[in-house]
Design an enzyme around this catalytic site. Structure first.
Site, PDB file in Angstrom:
ATOM      1  N   ALA A  65       6.932  -3.340 -10.819  1.00  0.00           N
ATOM      2  CA  ALA A  65       7.226  -4.265  -9.723  1.00  0.00           C
ATOM      3  C   ALA A  65       6.115  -4.101  -8.690  1.00  0.00           C
ATOM      4  O   ALA A  65       5.432  -3.067  -8.656  1.00  0.00           O
ATOM      5  CB  ALA A  65       8.579  -3.942  -9.125  1.00  0.00           C
ATOM      6  N   GLY A 108       8.910  -1.365 -13.695  1.00  0.00           N
ATOM      7  CA  GLY A 108       9.500  -2.653 -14.038  1.00  0.00           C
ATOM      8  C   GLY A 108       8.851  -3.283 -15.261  1.00  0.00           C
ATOM      9  O   GLY A 108       9.485  -4.057 -15.979  1.00  0.00           O
ATOM     10  N   GLU A 111      10.522  -1.716 -18.085  1.00  0.00           N
ATOM     11  CA  GLU A 111      11.898  -2.258 -18.112  1.00  0.00           C
ATOM     12  C   GLU A 111      11.905  -3.686 -18.661  1.00  0.00           C
ATOM     13  O   GLU A 111      12.804  -4.067 -19.401  1.00  0.00           O
ATOM     14  CB  GLU A 111      12.497  -2.214 -16.704  1.00  0.00           C
ATOM     15  CG  GLU A 111      12.788  -0.774 -16.272  1.00  0.00           C
ATOM     16  CD  GLU A 111      13.137  -0.656 -14.798  1.00  0.00           C
ATOM     17  OE1 GLU A 111      12.422  -1.244 -13.959  1.00  0.00           O
ATOM     18  OE2 GLU A 111      14.133   0.019 -14.483  1.00  0.00           O
ATOM     19  N   GLU A 131       8.431   5.563 -11.198  1.00  0.00           N
ATOM     20  CA  GLU A 131       8.981   5.258  -9.865  1.00  0.00           C
ATOM     21  C   GLU A 131       9.216   6.520  -9.024  1.00  0.00           C
ATOM     22  O   GLU A 131       9.079   6.502  -7.809  1.00  0.00           O
ATOM     23  CB  GLU A 131      10.304   4.486  -9.988  1.00  0.00           C
ATOM     24  CG  GLU A 131      10.172   3.076 -10.542  1.00  0.00           C
ATOM     25  CD  GLU A 131      10.323   2.998 -12.057  1.00  0.00           C
ATOM     26  OE1 GLU A 131      10.065   4.001 -12.747  1.00  0.00           O
ATOM     27  OE2 GLU A 131      10.684   1.901 -12.544  1.00  0.00           O
TER      28      GLU A 131
HETATM   29  N1  DAK Z   1       2.167  -3.019  -7.556  1.00  0.00           N
HETATM   30  C1  DAK Z   1       1.176  -3.580  -6.822  1.00  0.00           C
HETATM   31  N2  DAK Z   1      -0.117  -3.485  -7.136  1.00  0.00           N
HETATM   32  C2  DAK Z   1      -0.445  -2.756  -8.233  1.00  0.00           C
HETATM   33  C3  DAK Z   1       0.524  -2.123  -9.040  1.00  0.00           C
HETATM   34  C4  DAK Z   1       1.902  -2.275  -8.668  1.00  0.00           C
HETATM   35  N3  DAK Z   1       2.901  -1.782  -9.393  1.00  0.00           N
HETATM   36  N4  DAK Z   1      -0.103  -1.483 -10.034  1.00  0.00           N
HETATM   37  C5  DAK Z   1      -1.421  -1.709  -9.862  1.00  0.00           C
HETATM   38  N5  DAK Z   1      -1.641  -2.475  -8.775  1.00  0.00           N
HETATM   39  C6  DAK Z   1      -2.908  -2.947  -8.240  1.00  0.00           C
HETATM   40  C7  DAK Z   1      -3.652  -1.816  -7.512  1.00  0.00           C
HETATM   41  O1  DAK Z   1      -3.149  -1.683  -6.201  1.00  0.00           O
HETATM   42  C8  DAK Z   1      -5.060  -2.319  -7.575  1.00  0.00           C
HETATM   43  O2  DAK Z   1      -5.222  -3.318  -6.601  1.00  0.00           O
HETATM   44  P1  DAK Z   1      -6.464  -3.247  -5.539  1.00  0.00           P
HETATM   45  O3  DAK Z   1      -6.325  -1.940  -4.867  1.00  0.00           O
HETATM   46  O4  DAK Z   1      -7.684  -3.349  -6.408  1.00  0.00           O
HETATM   47  O5  DAK Z   1      -6.229  -4.437  -4.657  1.00  0.00           O
HETATM   48  C9  DAK Z   1      -5.143  -3.001  -8.935  1.00  0.00           C
HETATM   49  O6  DAK Z   1      -3.787  -3.300  -9.304  1.00  0.00           O
HETATM   50  C10 DAK Z   1      -5.729  -2.095 -10.007  1.00  0.00           C
HETATM   51  O7  DAK Z   1      -5.035  -0.872  -9.976  1.00  0.00           O
HETATM   52  P2  DAK Z   1      -5.775   0.565  -9.896  1.00  0.00           P
HETATM   53  O8  DAK Z   1      -7.046   0.466  -9.154  1.00  0.00           O
HETATM   54  O9  DAK Z   1      -4.768   1.531  -9.409  1.00  0.00           O
HETATM   55  O10 DAK Z   1      -6.111   0.805 -11.443  1.00  0.00           O
HETATM   56  P3  DAK Z   1      -6.222   2.189 -12.220  1.00  0.00           P
HETATM   57  O11 DAK Z   1      -6.715   1.831 -13.571  1.00  0.00           O
HETATM   58  O12 DAK Z   1      -6.970   3.201 -11.426  1.00  0.00           O
HETATM   59  O13 DAK Z   1      -4.711   2.724 -12.355  1.00  0.00           O
HETATM   60  C11 DAK Z   1      -2.345   2.503 -12.813  1.00  0.00           C
HETATM   61  C12 DAK Z   1      -3.802   2.005 -13.098  1.00  0.00           C
HETATM   62  C13 DAK Z   1      -1.402   1.572 -13.549  1.00  0.00           C
HETATM   63  C14 DAK Z   1      -2.191   3.920 -13.341  1.00  0.00           C
HETATM   64  C15 DAK Z   1      -2.107   2.475 -11.283  1.00  0.00           C
HETATM   65  O14 DAK Z   1      -2.458   1.190 -10.786  1.00  0.00           O
HETATM   66  C16 DAK Z   1      -0.676   2.743 -10.925  1.00  0.00           C
HETATM   67  O15 DAK Z   1      -0.231   3.891 -10.921  1.00  0.00           O
HETATM   68  N6  DAK Z   1       0.069   1.685 -10.595  1.00  0.00           N
HETATM   69  C17 DAK Z   1       1.436   1.793 -10.131  1.00  0.00           C
HETATM   70  C18 DAK Z   1       2.367   2.092 -11.276  1.00  0.00           C
HETATM   71  C19 DAK Z   1       3.797   2.251 -10.773  1.00  0.00           C
HETATM   72  O16 DAK Z   1       4.091   3.135  -9.983  1.00  0.00           O
HETATM   73  N7  DAK Z   1       4.662   1.404 -11.267  1.00  0.00           N
HETATM   74  C20 DAK Z   1       6.045   1.404 -10.864  1.00  0.00           C
HETATM   75  C21 DAK Z   1       6.235   0.551  -9.626  1.00  0.00           C
HETATM   76  S1  DAK Z   1       7.904   0.564  -9.014  1.00  0.00           S
HETATM   77  C22 DAK Z   1      13.807  -4.279  -9.062  1.00  0.00           C
HETATM   78  C23 DAK Z   1      13.326  -4.389 -10.320  1.00  0.00           C
HETATM   79  C24 DAK Z   1      12.316  -3.526 -10.756  1.00  0.00           C
HETATM   80  C25 DAK Z   1      11.826  -2.565  -9.917  1.00  0.00           C
HETATM   81  C26 DAK Z   1      12.298  -2.463  -8.642  1.00  0.00           C
HETATM   82  C27 DAK Z   1      13.303  -3.307  -8.205  1.00  0.00           C
HETATM   83  N8  DAK Z   1      14.814  -5.144  -8.580  1.00  0.00           N
HETATM   84  C28 DAK Z   1      15.401  -6.123  -9.506  1.00  0.00           C
HETATM   85  C29 DAK Z   1      15.191  -5.183  -7.224  1.00  0.00           C
HETATM   86  C30 DAK Z   1      10.737  -1.739 -10.411  1.00  0.00           C
HETATM   87  C31 DAK Z   1      10.042  -0.881  -9.633  1.00  0.00           C
HETATM   88  C32 DAK Z   1       8.698  -0.472 -10.052  1.00  0.00           C
HETATM   89  O17 DAK Z   1       8.203  -0.870 -11.083  1.00  0.00           O
END
Ligand code: DAK
Length: 257
Positions: A65, A108, A111, A131
């Protein structure tokens, strides 16, 4: 730029839906989720479509997400937005959905892949529920679907440490159907979709519904549910055609009725 690209008739009976926010690794913001929901709902109603393939790009299926969209929200605001409604509508799509996953399928994104009915993963795929590392926990079914797919101890490890697993580990854990080279990921998904698209569509729909029921009920209720769908299929023309074709030693000609 379209956030979700759709080719309704990609191959006979098969639609291709592609998440398209490449710079953000297909992070699922509310616009992406709503567009995805709208497209899937409309494909679900198109009689020419039998199977849907959902994919991303080589870098990411979806990295979760959109953290930037969520970070400053309060609990009541999150509750009022009620994004779960969108996710629930996707869960209720009746046609089979195959996820073709390359690159990151995180949070997400993982998921969403698990909400699909089958997963073809490329060798580059990385799955995880990270998360916990940003102070939350899976919110779109991760604790439930991951646990059912891989078992309690593995789900605990993944969710409580936020670690990623490779496509091969995901295969070994029973999370995905098959692992293939990146360049053949979509092709493999199409092969699987083609095999399903040839089957009688009413039977496919009721079989999907019955398998999903296995996660909702006790065995006895699930068996009753299955039985009723089984009886119902004897009202379909394709049941008569399928069994008659077997007896006549010929290929069936299914019409989807
Ligand atoms: N959200 C927003 N932007 C994201 C992102 C994310 N989840 N993942 C990556 N990006 C963006 C980065 O911010 C970056 O943007 P800029 O800084 O260049 O503007 C760009 O994508 C490239 O990412 P990186 O520079 O970080 O790339 P790397 O290769 O170095 O790293 C990575 C890739 C996937 C390991 C890293 O980006 C990362 O850790 N990303 C976050 C992964 C994460 O934590 N995912 C879980 C998020 S929480 C719900 C339903 C679902 C959910 C919640 C509520 N409801 C129905 C209410 C789910 C929650 C989640 O998924």
């Amino acid at each position: 730029m379209k956030l979700v690209k759709v080719t309704p008739h990609y191959k006979p009976g098969i639609s291709l839906v592609q998440l398209n926010r490449p710079k953000e690794l297909n992070a699922l913001n509310s616009k992406v989720m709503q567009s995805l929901r709208d497209h899937l709902t409309s494909l679900d109603q198109d009689p020419k479509v039998k199977v849907i393939i959902l994919t991303g790009n080589e870098q990411a299926f979806a990295a979760g997400a959109d953290i930037k969209e969520m970070s400053d929200k309060g609990a009541i605001e999150m509750l009022k937005i009620d994004q779960f409604k969108t996710w629930d509508q996707i869960r209720k799509i009746q046609k089979p959905i195959i996820a073709a996953v390359s690159g990151f399928a995180l949070g997400g994104g993982c998921e969403l892949a698990m909400t699909c009915d089958m997963i073809i993963a490329s060798e580059s795929a990385k799955f995880g529920q990270p998360e916990i590392k940003i102070g939350v926990m899976p919110g779109a079914g991760g604790t439930q679907r991951l646990t059912r797919a891989v078992g309690k101890v593995r789900a605990m490890e993944l969710v409580l440490t936020g670690k990623f697993i490779s496509a091969d580990e995901a295969l070994q854990f029973g999370l995905v159907n098959k692992v293939v080279p990146v360049e053949s990921c979509l092709h493999e998904a199409v092969k699987l979709a083609t095999a399903i698209a040839k089957m009688p569509s009413v039977a496919v729909r009721l079989a999907k519904e019955s398998i999903n029921q296995a996660f909702e009920t006790h065995l006895d209720e699930g068996l009753q549910f299955e039985r009723k769908n089984f009886y119902l299929l004897f009202a379909s023309k394709d049941q008569k055609e399928g069994m008659r074709a077997f007896i006549d030693k010929r290929d069936p000609d299914f019409e989807g009725d």
